[in-house]
Design a protein around this motif. Structure first.
Motif, PDB file in Angstrom:
ATOM      1  N   TYR A 157      14.305 -82.635  22.309  1.00  0.00           N
ATOM      2  CA  TYR A 157      15.201 -82.972  21.194  1.00  0.00           C
ATOM      3  C   TYR A 157      14.387 -83.464  19.999  1.00  0.00           C
ATOM      4  CZ  TYR A 157      18.781 -85.345  18.460  1.00  0.00           C
ATOM      5  OH  TYR A 157      19.592 -85.761  17.435  1.00  0.00           O
ATOM      6  N   ASP A 209      12.579 -80.400  18.530  1.00  0.00           N
ATOM      7  CA  ASP A 209      13.490 -79.442  17.896  1.00  0.00           C
ATOM      8  C   ASP A 209      14.042 -79.943  16.569  1.00  0.00           C
ATOM      9  OD1 ASP A 209      13.091 -77.765  20.037  1.00  0.00           O
ATOM     10  OD2 ASP A 209      15.071 -78.081  20.927  1.00  0.00           O
ATOM     11  N   TYR A 210      14.317 -81.242  16.486  1.00  0.00           N
ATOM     12  CA  TYR A 210      14.933 -81.800  15.271  1.00  0.00           C
ATOM     13  C   TYR A 210      13.950 -82.627  14.450  1.00  0.00           C
ATOM     14  CZ  TYR A 210      19.092 -79.868  17.202  1.00  0.00           C
ATOM     15  OH  TYR A 210      20.016 -78.974  17.701  1.00  0.00           O
ATOM     16  N   GLY A 263      16.189 -83.927  11.709  1.00  0.00           N
ATOM     17  CA  GLY A 263      17.230 -82.917  11.523  1.00  0.00           C
ATOM     18  C   GLY A 263      18.527 -83.292  12.220  1.00  0.00           C
ATOM     19  N   CYS A 314      21.645 -82.318  14.591  1.00  0.00           N
ATOM     20  CA  CYS A 314      22.128 -81.422  15.636  1.00  0.00           C
ATOM     21  C   CYS A 314      23.613 -81.211  15.352  1.00  0.00           C
ATOM     22  CB  CYS A 314      21.907 -82.038  17.009  1.00  0.00           C
ATOM     23  SG  CYS A 314      22.542 -81.033  18.357  1.00  0.00           S
TER      24      CYS A 314
END
Length: 174
Positions: free
Chosen positions: A52, A55-56, A121, A123
């Motif tokens: 997580y 990814d962000y 970022g 989600c």
């Protein structure tokens, strides 16, 4: 002769106490299973967290400043070890929720226009990101939205710096 006597006594005790031996073996097996389950669960949570964060693009460090010039961003990026810096605007506000007696305090955080390279970022769980030219579009926190039955398309009344305004929820995220 003593060894034979001890050997016979051991076998006698083993035959006599077989139920306790099975109970002990079951307890040891349960303890081992719980240890393996706890270890694998911890590993799974740590792996999910790392994925997580990657990814962000979750930031390693946060710093709050008041009225800092944008030129400070370039100076921060020049610090050895800093790969990327991002500036955001955060502002406290109060939300008037019909289901609540008191206004709900919240923090409005600006969204970077380039969502693909932005740190921290979002989600997005439903809806969309706010349009850059639309100042009154927001993404609501998933847990807050679920607790208050909010969905994309709903509006919320907020008070910032003593002024009331209406914001439109366009997305739900975390």
């Amino acid at each position: 002769d003593l060894m034979q006597y001890l050997d016979r006594m051991l076998w006698y005790d083993l035959k006599r106490l077989w139920r306790q031996e099975i109970a002990i073996a079951i307890l040891v097996a349960c303890g081992t299973a719980i240890f393996i389950m706890a270890t694998s669960s911890t590993l799974s949570v740590e792996t999910s967290q790392k994925k997580y964060y990657a990814d962000y693009r979750f930031a390693d460090l946060f710093a709050g400043l008041t009225r800092a010039p944008m030129s400070l961003k370039e100076r921060i990026e020049e610090i050895p070890g800093v790969l990327q810096a991002q500036c955001r605007i955060e502002h406290p506000a109060l939300i008037d929720m019909p289901s609540m007696v008191e206004p709900v305090s919240c923090r409005l955080v600006s969204v970077d226009r380039d969502a693909e390279t932005a740190l921290n970022g979002i989600c997005l769980r439903s809806g969309r990101l706010p349009e850059p030219e639309q100042e009154k579009e927001v993404i609501a926190n998933e847990l807050f939205a679920a607790a208050h039955g909010l969905r994309p398309g709903d509006s919320i009344d907020v008070t910032m710096d003593g002024r009331k305004d209406t914001l439109r929820i366009v997305g739900i995220g975390m």
